[in-house]
Design a protein around this motif. Structure first.
Motif: not given
Length: 112
Positions: A75-89
Motif C-alpha cells: 500500500t505504501a508503494i502505491v501511495i508514494s508513487f502517486g504522491m511522487t507524481a503529484v509533487i513532480v507536477l
C-alpha cells in the motif's frame, strides 16, 4: 543479513535527508523517494520474514510469516508513487511559472 538490511536502511535515510536539504526541487523529490524506500524496507523487515513458511496459519505448518507488513508496504508503494507524481507536477508548474527551480523561503524582491 541483518547488518546488510540495517546498512541499506541507514544509507537510504542519510542520502534522502541530504537530498531533502538541498535548495532545488528535483533533489528534494529524489530525497523524499529515497526516504520512502527506507521506510518501506524497515516496515518489510519488521515482519520477520522466514523462507519457506506460509503467510497463512495452517494446522500442520510449524509457523507462519506475518502478512500485515507485506500488505502495508504494498500500500505504501502505491501511495508514494502517486504522491511522487503529484509533487513532480507541482514542481513543474512552479518551474514554468517562476523560471527557476530554487526552493527559497524569502522572496528576493522583498529583501532590503
Amino acid at each position: 543479513m541483518e547488518a546488510l538490511i540495517a546498512t541499506t536502511i541507514g544509507t537510504l535515510t542519510a542520502a534522502g535527508l541530504y537530498l531533502m536539504l538541498r535548495q532545488r526541487t528535483f533533489p528534494v523529490i529524489l530525497g523524499l523517494t529515497l526516504l520512502s524506500y527506507a521506510v518501506n524496507i524497515f516496515i518489510f523487515a519488521s515482519g520477520r520474514l522466514v523462507a519457506g513458511l506460509p503467510a497463512i496459519i495452517a494446522k500442520d505448518a510449524p509457523g507462519y510469516t506475518d502478512p500485515l507488513p507485506q500488505a502495508l508496504v504494498l500500500t505504501a508503494i502505491v501511495i508514494s508513487f502517486g504522491m511522487t507524481a503529484v509533487i513532480v507536477l507541482m514542481s513543474l508548474g512552479a518551474y514554468f511559472e517562476s523560471g527557476h527551480d530554487r526552493i527559497d523561503m524569502d522572496d528576493p524582491e522583498e529583501r532590503p
